[in-house]
Design a protein around this motif. Structure first.
Motif, short mmCIF file in Angstrom:
data_model
loop_
_atom_site.label_atom_id
_atom_site.label_comp_id
_atom_site.label_asym_id
_atom_site.label_seq_id
_atom_site.Cartn_x
_atom_site.Cartn_y
_atom_site.Cartn_z
N LYS A 113 8.54 -23.70 3.70
CA LYS A 113 8.58 -24.99 4.38
C LYS A 113 7.78 -25.97 3.62
CE LYS A 113 9.06 -23.37 9.25
NZ LYS A 113 8.42 -23.18 10.70
N THR A 114 6.56 -25.51 3.13
CA THR A 114 5.93 -26.52 2.22
C THR A 114 6.36 -26.84 0.95
OG1 THR A 114 3.74 -25.62 3.26
CG2 THR A 114 3.51 -26.77 1.55
N PHE A 115 6.90 -25.87 0.39
CA PHE A 115 7.37 -26.21 -1.11
C PHE A 115 8.77 -26.25 -1.35
CE2 PHE A 115 3.31 -24.17 -1.60
CZ PHE A 115 2.44 -25.25 -2.33
N GLY A 116 9.88 -25.79 -0.29
CA GLY A 116 11.11 -25.76 -0.36
C GLY A 116 11.98 -26.78 0.54
N ASP A 117 13.14 -26.54 0.58
CA ASP A 117 13.65 -27.59 1.20
C ASP A 117 13.98 -27.14 2.74
OD1 ASP A 117 15.95 -26.04 1.45
OD2 ASP A 117 16.91 -26.92 -0.35
N GLU A 118 14.79 -27.83 3.52
CA GLU A 118 14.84 -27.29 4.97
C GLU A 118 15.55 -26.26 5.20
OE1 GLU A 118 18.38 -30.04 3.93
OE2 GLU A 118 16.20 -30.20 3.71
N LYS A 119 16.23 -25.79 4.35
CA LYS A 119 16.90 -24.34 4.51
C LYS A 119 16.11 -23.40 4.00
CE LYS A 119 21.42 -26.78 4.18
NZ LYS A 119 22.52 -26.69 3.52
N SER A 120 15.09 -23.38 3.21
CA SER A 120 14.59 -22.36 2.33
C SER A 120 14.04 -21.43 3.57
CB SER A 120 13.31 -23.23 1.69
OG SER A 120 13.87 -23.84 0.29
N SER A 121 13.14 -21.97 4.64
CA SER A 121 12.38 -21.10 5.55
C SER A 121 13.46 -20.05 6.09
CB SER A 121 11.44 -21.80 6.35
OG SER A 121 12.35 -22.61 7.04
N LYS A 122 14.68 -20.43 6.51
CA LYS A 122 15.67 -19.54 7.02
C LYS A 122 16.22 -18.54 6.05
CE LYS A 122 17.07 -23.12 10.52
NZ LYS A 122 18.01 -23.79 10.91
N PHE A 123 16.28 -19.00 4.93
CA PHE A 123 17.10 -17.89 3.88
C PHE A 123 15.78 -17.04 3.47
CE2 PHE A 123 17.30 -16.70 -0.46
CZ PHE A 123 18.65 -15.99 -0.50
N VAL A 124 14.66 -17.22 3.34
CA VAL A 124 13.38 -16.55 3.23
C VAL A 124 13.39 -15.58 4.31
CG1 VAL A 124 10.90 -16.35 2.78
CG2 VAL A 124 12.39 -17.88 1.33
N ASN A 125 13.12 -16.05 5.47
CA ASN A 125 13.02 -15.17 6.67
C ASN A 125 14.31 -14.14 6.55
OD1 ASN A 125 12.26 -14.35 9.27
ND2 ASN A 125 13.53 -15.90 10.14
N GLY A 126 15.44 -14.43 6.45
CA GLY A 126 16.62 -13.66 6.62
C GLY A 126 16.62 -12.48 5.63
N VAL A 127 16.17 -12.73 4.22
CA VAL A 127 15.96 -11.94 3.20
C VAL A 127 14.93 -10.80 3.38
CG1 VAL A 127 15.58 -11.39 0.86
CG2 VAL A 127 16.96 -13.22 1.45
N LEU A 128 13.72 -11.51 3.72
CA LEU A 128 12.42 -10.62 4.05
C LEU A 128 12.71 -9.60 5.30
CD1 LEU A 128 9.72 -12.81 3.01
CD2 LEU A 128 10.78 -11.17 1.68
N SER A 129 13.45 -10.26 6.26
CA SER A 129 13.62 -9.38 7.58
C SER A 129 14.31 -8.08 7.19
CB SER A 129 14.41 -10.01 8.51
OG SER A 129 15.75 -10.38 8.31
N LYS A 130 14.98 -7.90 6.38
CA LYS A 130 15.69 -6.71 5.79
C LYS A 130 14.48 -5.75 5.61
CE LYS A 130 19.99 -9.25 4.53
NZ LYS A 130 20.71 -9.57 3.34
N PHE A 131 13.41 -6.17 4.82
CA PHE A 131 12.38 -5.55 4.09
C PHE A 131 11.48 -4.98 5.33
CE2 PHE A 131 13.66 -7.72 0.18
CZ PHE A 131 13.37 -6.77 -0.64
N ILE A 132 11.23 -5.75 6.44
CA ILE A 132 10.38 -5.33 7.34
C ILE A 132 11.38 -4.18 8.10
CG2 ILE A 132 9.48 -6.03 9.62
CD1 ILE A 132 8.78 -8.61 7.93
N GLU A 133 12.75 -4.36 8.36
CA GLU A 133 13.45 -3.53 9.11
C GLU A 133 13.62 -1.97 8.31
OE1 GLU A 133 17.16 -5.55 9.22
OE2 GLU A 133 16.40 -7.15 10.85
N THR A 134 13.43 -2.27 7.24
CA THR A 134 13.79 -0.71 6.61
C THR A 134 12.56 -0.18 6.05
OG1 THR A 134 13.58 -1.83 4.26
CG2 THR A 134 15.80 -1.74 5.24
N LYS A 135 11.17 -0.71 6.41
CA LYS A 135 10.00 -0.03 6.08
C LYS A 135 9.74 1.03 7.21
CE LYS A 135 5.89 0.05 4.20
NZ LYS A 135 5.70 0.80 3.07
#
Length: 135
Positions: A113-135
């Motif tokens: 949110k601080t360094f990206g654009d308005e879509k960045s946080s949703k994209f990052v959340n989507g990718v990283l949620s896969k890492f948390i689900e698979t842990k």
């Protein structure tokens, strides 16, 4: 330096390393806005240094993990800030035990949110949620 600030500074150093010919130490000094002389007099914040060095040392493995979890994207096509935020977060999720996964996810979203654009946080959340689900 608080952990949130250390993550911000680590992101800045890693972003510079991805875009310039700076050495690791030069990028860390630049992110901390310190001269070489100041660096010699004061040790780096250990968490900041761990994030930068760890992400750099594990970059190849991190990139493999990211590539396996990106849908309809290649790592090279990602905007540089999202790629850097993801690398930093994946380092913390997979190679460091310093913070709970929820904290790492929240911090990555805030950095986006601080360094990206308005879509960045949703994209990052989507990718990283896969890492948390698979842990």
């Amino acid at each position: 330096m608080k952990r949130h600030e250390a993550r911000q500074k680590a992101l800045q150093a890693l972003f510079q390393l991805d875009n310039t010919e700076l050495t690791l130490e030069e990028a860390m000094d630049h992110a901390l806005e310190r001269s070489f002389e100041e660096e010699q007099a004061t040790a780096y914040n250990s968490f900041f240094e761990q994030l930068v060095r760890g992400t750099t040392e594990h970059k190849e493995a991190i990139d493999e993990l990211l590539t396996a979890n990106l849908e309809n994207w290649s790592l090279s096509r990602l905007p540089k800030i999202e790629r850097t935020v993801l690398r930093l977060a994946v380092y913390e999720l997979r190679f460091s035990q310093d913070a709970p996964h929820g904290v790492v996810l929240n911090e990555a979203i805030e950095l986006s949110k601080t360094f990206g654009d308005e879509k960045s946080s949703k994209f990052v959340n989507g990718v990283l949620s896969k890492f948390i689900e698979t842990k």
